[in-house]
Write a protein that holds these residues in place. Structure first.
Motif, PDB file in Angstrom:
ATOM      1  N   PRO A  86       7.786   3.947  -5.440  1.00 29.28           N
ATOM      2  CA  PRO A  86       8.128   4.497  -4.136  1.00 29.28           C
ATOM      3  C   PRO A  86       7.522   3.653  -3.011  1.00 29.28           C
ATOM      4  O   PRO A  86       6.342   3.333  -3.044  1.00 29.28           O
ATOM      5  N   ASP A  87       8.367   3.345  -2.028  1.00 31.67           N
ATOM      6  CA  ASP A  87       7.964   2.455  -0.944  1.00 31.67           C
ATOM      7  C   ASP A  87       7.267   3.280   0.142  1.00 31.67           C
ATOM      8  O   ASP A  87       7.893   3.755   1.084  1.00 31.67           O
ATOM      9  N   CYS A  88       5.966   3.445  -0.007  1.00 32.79           N
ATOM     10  CA  CYS A  88       5.217   4.320   0.902  1.00 32.79           C
ATOM     11  C   CYS A  88       5.236   3.825   2.340  1.00 32.79           C
ATOM     12  O   CYS A  88       5.284   4.614   3.288  1.00 32.79           O
ATOM     13  N   MET A  89       5.218   2.504   2.536  1.00 34.58           N
ATOM     14  CA  MET A  89       5.219   1.992   3.897  1.00 34.58           C
ATOM     15  C   MET A  89       6.552   2.247   4.584  1.00 34.58           C
ATOM     16  O   MET A  89       6.596   2.483   5.799  1.00 34.58           O
ATOM     17  N   GLN A  90       7.617   2.210   3.842  1.00 30.81           N
ATOM     18  CA  GLN A  90       8.910   2.527   4.447  1.00 30.81           C
ATOM     19  C   GLN A  90       8.937   3.992   4.892  1.00 30.81           C
ATOM     20  O   GLN A  90       9.488   4.325   5.944  1.00 30.81           O
ATOM     21  N   ILE A  91       8.312   4.852   4.092  1.00 28.02           N
ATOM     22  CA  ILE A  91       8.236   6.274   4.458  1.00 28.02           C
ATOM     23  C   ILE A  91       7.408   6.454   5.723  1.00 28.02           C
ATOM     24  O   ILE A  91       7.824   7.119   6.678  1.00 28.02           O
ATOM     25  N   VAL A  92       6.218   5.842   5.746  1.00 24.95           N
ATOM     26  CA  VAL A  92       5.329   5.998   6.899  1.00 24.95           C
ATOM     27  C   VAL A  92       5.949   5.391   8.148  1.00 24.95           C
ATOM     28  O   VAL A  92       5.971   6.013   9.225  1.00 24.95           O
ATOM     29  N   ALA A  93       6.467   4.177   8.028  1.00 26.64           N
ATOM     30  CA  ALA A  93       7.048   3.508   9.194  1.00 26.64           C
ATOM     31  C   ALA A  93       8.238   4.290   9.741  1.00 26.64           C
ATOM     32  O   ALA A  93       8.480   4.293  10.956  1.00 26.64           O
ATOM     33  N   GLY A  94       8.972   4.950   8.848  1.00 26.31           N
ATOM     34  CA  GLY A  94      10.110   5.739   9.290  1.00 26.31           C
ATOM     35  C   GLY A  94       9.722   6.951  10.118  1.00 26.31           C
ATOM     36  O   GLY A  94      10.553   7.514  10.836  1.00 26.31           O
ATOM     37  N   LEU A  95       8.457   7.368  10.012  1.00 23.37           N
ATOM     38  CA  LEU A  95       7.972   8.505  10.794  1.00 23.37           C
ATOM     39  C   LEU A  95       7.460   8.084  12.172  1.00 23.37           C
ATOM     40  O   LEU A  95       7.217   8.937  13.024  1.00 23.37           O
ATOM     41  N   LEU A  96       7.288   6.788  12.375  1.00 22.03           N
ATOM     42  CA  LEU A  96       6.757   6.286  13.635  1.00 22.03           C
ATOM     43  C   LEU A  96       7.866   6.095  14.657  1.00 22.03           C
ATOM     44  O   LEU A  96       8.973   5.672  14.325  1.00 22.03           O
ATOM     45  N   THR A  97       7.555   6.367  15.903  1.00 20.31           N
ATOM     46  CA  THR A  97       8.463   6.045  16.996  1.00 20.31           C
ATOM     47  C   THR A  97       8.198   4.611  17.456  1.00 20.31           C
ATOM     48  O   THR A  97       7.207   3.985  17.062  1.00 20.31           O
ATOM     49  N   GLU A  98       9.069   4.109  18.303  1.00 18.94           N
ATOM     50  CA  GLU A  98       8.844   2.777  18.872  1.00 18.94           C
ATOM     51  C   GLU A  98       7.521   2.738  19.645  1.00 18.94           C
ATOM     52  O   GLU A  98       6.789   1.755  19.592  1.00 18.94           O
ATOM     53  N   VAL A  99       7.215   3.814  20.338  1.00 11.26           N
ATOM     54  CA  VAL A  99       5.953   3.896  21.076  1.00 11.26           C
ATOM     55  C   VAL A  99       4.774   3.858  20.109  1.00 11.26           C
ATOM     56  O   VAL A  99       3.754   3.193  20.365  1.00 11.26           O
ATOM     57  N   ASP A 100       4.886   4.558  18.976  1.00  6.64           N
ATOM     58  CA  ASP A 100       3.822   4.560  17.976  1.00  6.64           C
ATOM     59  C   ASP A 100       3.596   3.166  17.412  1.00  6.64           C
ATOM     60  O   ASP A 100       2.450   2.725  17.224  1.00  6.64           O
ATOM     61  N   VAL A 101       4.692   2.466  17.113  1.00  7.31           N
ATOM     62  CA  VAL A 101       4.589   1.110  16.556  1.00  7.31           C
ATOM     63  C   VAL A 101       3.849   0.204  17.532  1.00  7.31           C
ATOM     64  O   VAL A 101       2.938  -0.540  17.148  1.00  7.31           O
ATOM     65  N   LYS A 102       4.222   0.268  18.792  1.00  3.18           N
ATOM     66  CA  LYS A 102       3.552  -0.556  19.806  1.00  3.18           C
ATOM     67  C   LYS A 102       2.074  -0.201  19.897  1.00  3.18           C
ATOM     68  O   LYS A 102       1.209  -1.088  20.010  1.00  3.18           O
ATOM     69  N   ALA A 103       1.763   1.096  19.823  1.00  6.36           N
ATOM     70  CA  ALA A 103       0.377   1.547  19.956  1.00  6.36           C
ATOM     71  C   ALA A 103      -0.471   1.079  18.779  1.00  6.36           C
ATOM     72  O   ALA A 103      -1.593   0.585  18.959  1.00  6.36           O
TER      73      ALA A 103
END
Length: 235
Positions: free
Chosen positions: A185-202
């Motif tokens: 299971p691709d855990c990072m794909q799961i986590v990244a999918g929960l992030l917004t663009e604002v979260d990614v930048k932060a």
């Protein structure tokens, strides 16, 4: 200029002393892994420390299992970047493992942290996600898998420090949009999918602003809580 060597040049070539001719045919570059990975240096630094280019990451000191997984992913096309895909296309598992082990053994100095240009609110949001996650939105803290010091864990979880914000956000974007994948299971794909663009930048802004770790080593296998099952780091 003539396309053919003049007769005097040909005579001079064949008139080389025997010992000189032998040295030309027997001299070889050192057959070491350090010599073999010199092709990596223009992008990743002479010791895998990274370069000033934000999109080429530090390789040195990351767990060998993580580096090996990424080399395999580039070779097999699960991670797409044409120069890397081309370079690794015909490499064997055993050889890629040796490359990974070589870079994992290096410990060059970390680059200085990048002075933050984002607002205090953005950095605070990034720190919250990295250290505590966002339970309301199901986002686990980065530190749960990458460690309180963010140095990673053996065998397959990388450290997060010493990377530029553009690289971090690019990789999180890759997971969000499916251009970077890992073993299921691709855990990072799961986590990244929960992030917004604002979260990614932060998250990217906060991580890139952190100083070098006091201890650059990674955590022993199984020593971190791992809130999600990860194919690259099975329980």
């Amino acid at each position: 200029m003539d396309r053919f060597l003049p007769l005097t040049a040909l005579l001079a070539l064949f008139a080389l002393p025997i010992d000189a001719a032998q040295s030309q045919t027997t001299e070889r570059a050192p057959d070491t892994m350090a010599a073999r990975v010199l092709a990596c240096a223009p992008c990743h630094g002479a010791e895998g420390e990274g370069t000033s280019d934000a999109y080429f990451p530090r390789l040195a000191g990351k767990p060998a299992g993580y580096l090996y997984n990424q080399l395999i992913a580039f070779r097999d096309g699960r991670r797409r970047y044409p120069p890397m895909n081309y370079l690794l296309e015909f490499q064997t598992d055993d050889y890629l493992k040796k490359i990974a082990e070589y870079f994992a053994s290096l410990r060059p100095a970390f680059p200085p942290p990048v002075p933050p240009v984002d607002s205090k609110e953005v950095l605070a949001r990034g720190e919250q996600i990295v250290k505590n996650g966002d339970p309301q939105h199901g986002i686990p803290p980065c530190s749960a898998c990458h460690g309180p010091a963010l140095g990673g864990m053996e065998p397959g979880i990388p450290g997060l420090l010493g990377l530029r914000a553009a690289y971090i956000s690019g990789q999180l974007g890759g997971w969000r949009y499916g251009t970077r994948t890992a073993f299921a299971p691709d855990c990072m794909q799961i986590v990244a999918g929960l992030l917004t663009e604002v979260d990614v930048k932060a998250v990217a802004a906060y991580l890139s602003s952190r100083p070098a770790p006091a201890d650059p080593s990674f955590a022993p296998r199984g020593s971190l809580p791992m809130p999600l099952e990860c194919g690259s780091e099975p329980h």
